[in-house]
Scaffold this motif. Structure first.
Motif, mmCIF file in Angstrom:
data_model
loop_
_atom_site.group_PDB
_atom_site.id
_atom_site.type_symbol
_atom_site.label_atom_id
_atom_site.label_comp_id
_atom_site.label_asym_id
_atom_site.label_seq_id
_atom_site.Cartn_x
_atom_site.Cartn_y
_atom_site.Cartn_z
ATOM 1 N N ASP A 23 0.825 -1.209 0.000
ATOM 2 C CA ASP A 23 0.000 0.000 0.000
ATOM 3 C C ASP A 23 0.861 1.262 0.000
ATOM 4 O O ASP A 23 0.609 2.215 -0.742
ATOM 5 C CB ASP A 23 -0.932 0.012 1.213
ATOM 6 C CG ASP A 23 -1.913 -1.152 1.186
ATOM 7 O OD1 ASP A 23 -2.236 -1.620 0.081
ATOM 8 O OD2 ASP A 23 -2.335 -1.595 2.261
ATOM 9 N N MET B 1 -5.795 -1.294 -1.948
ATOM 10 C CA MET B 1 -5.478 -1.813 -0.617
ATOM 11 C C MET B 1 -5.134 -3.279 -0.728
ATOM 12 O O MET B 1 -5.736 -4.011 -1.478
ATOM 13 C CB MET B 1 -6.689 -1.604 0.289
ATOM 14 C CG MET B 1 -6.492 -2.080 1.703
ATOM 15 S SD MET B 1 -5.557 -0.938 2.699
ATOM 16 C CE MET B 1 -6.518 0.514 2.567
ATOM 17 N N HIS B 2 -4.149 -3.690 -0.038
ATOM 18 C CA HIS B 2 -3.680 -5.059 -0.170
ATOM 19 C C HIS B 2 -3.995 -5.864 1.077
ATOM 20 O O HIS B 2 -3.273 -6.753 1.459
ATOM 21 C CB HIS B 2 -2.185 -5.064 -0.452
ATOM 22 C CG HIS B 2 -1.857 -4.394 -1.744
ATOM 23 N ND1 HIS B 2 -1.623 -5.081 -2.906
ATOM 24 C CD2 HIS B 2 -1.774 -3.080 -2.076
ATOM 25 C CE1 HIS B 2 -1.379 -4.224 -3.899
ATOM 26 N NE2 HIS B 2 -1.463 -3.013 -3.402
ATOM 27 N N GLN B 70 -9.192 -0.089 -3.352
ATOM 28 C CA GLN B 70 -7.915 -0.500 -3.954
ATOM 29 C C GLN B 70 -8.024 -0.501 -5.477
ATOM 30 O O GLN B 70 -7.143 0.012 -6.180
ATOM 31 C CB GLN B 70 -7.531 -1.891 -3.471
ATOM 32 C CG GLN B 70 -6.211 -2.352 -4.064
ATOM 33 C CD GLN B 70 -6.038 -3.858 -4.010
ATOM 34 O OE1 GLN B 70 -6.944 -4.578 -3.596
ATOM 35 N NE2 GLN B 70 -4.892 -4.323 -4.421
ATOM 36 N N SER B 74 -6.054 1.931 -8.095
ATOM 37 C CA SER B 74 -5.224 1.400 -9.184
ATOM 38 C C SER B 74 -5.669 1.959 -10.531
ATOM 39 O O SER B 74 -4.833 2.298 -11.380
ATOM 40 C CB SER B 74 -5.310 -0.128 -9.218
ATOM 41 O OG SER B 74 -4.722 -0.668 -8.071
#
Lengths: 151, 96
Positions: A23, B1-2, B70, B74
């Motif tokens: 992130d 977000m990962h 997320q 991207s």
């Protein structure tokens, strides 16, 4: 420094970003690319050190808290390189720990700048832009001028 | 977000999107024709959508909303990169 100034200062600048948190890596790369920098991102010190000869960064931006080898190890390995192999490349430390001792140690170990997380993109652009102009990249072996204003 | 759902990412992500919007506006101020460029319009829209997705997470992050944010982030990054190519080409054409 205005946004346009920041963009102009980072245009064409090669930035190596080292951070194990995807992130943080995403946000840093996003803001740097937005301002015209050429960014290479890696998640570990070993990958960062391995990338230096080929990528020839104008500046290194590294998290201090990394698994295994940390940011302090990175700067020691970077500063151990001969100047013509990137040993004098300016480097910026980033960390969520904002204690004075952390900053003092980072600067003592060889970083030129210390920035805290969460990242403030305006500040990152401003400080990085200023740094690469204070420490212009040396002329590369291929005869091209690395760094801002190149090309 | 990962998956980390780190509050600091939300803060930084929001700040990056706001900076991106301001940067595009400044570019358009300098080169008004960029305001009609589809890539620039798309990038502006993508940044605003990413901002909205980040805001939607609120104080109680939910996995689905995090994933949406997320993805939106991207897409904004890709859209800005595409717009930047167009902006740089225009800038180069103007400055020689």
């Amino acid at each position: 420094m205005g946004l346009q100034d920041g963009r102009k200062k980072l245009l064409g600048v090669r930035v190596l970003v080292v951070d194990d948190d995807p992130d943080s890596l995403d946000t840093a790369c996003f803001v740097l690319e937005m301002h015209g920098a050429q960014v290479l991102s890696v998640a570990s010190v070993s990958a960062g050190v391995a990338a230096i000869p080929g990528f020839g960064p104008d500046v290194v931006l590294s998290d201090l808290c990394l698994p295994g080898e940390d940011g302090y190890s990175l700067i020691r390995r970077l500063r151990a390189l001969p100047a013509d192999q990137g040993g004098r490349t300016p480097a910026v430390a980033m960390t969520a720990h904002s204690f004075y001792e952390d900053e003092e140690r980072a600067l003592r170990e060889g970083f030129q700048l210390f920035l805290t997380k969460p990242m403030d993109p305006d500040r990152l652009v401003e400080r990085l832009g200023g740094l690469v102009h204070r420490f212009p990249a040396p002329r590369r072996d291929d005869g091209s001028q690395a760094g801002p204003g190149a090309g | 977000m990962h998956g980390s759902a780190a509050p600091q990412w939300l803060h930084s992500g929001r700040a990056v999107c706001e900076l991106g919007i301001r940067t595009l506006r400044n570019e358009i101020d300098e080169y008004p024709e960029l305001g009609r460029e589809p890539l620039v319009i798309e990038a502006h829209t993508a940044l605003k959508l990413a901002l909205a997705a980040l805001d939607a997470i609120g104080e109680r992050p939910h996995a689905a909303r995090l994933a949406e944010a997320q993805a939106a982030f991207s897409r904004a990054r890709d859209a800005v990169a595409a717009a930047r190519g167009r902006i740089d080409a225009l800038r180069q054409a103007r400055t020689g």
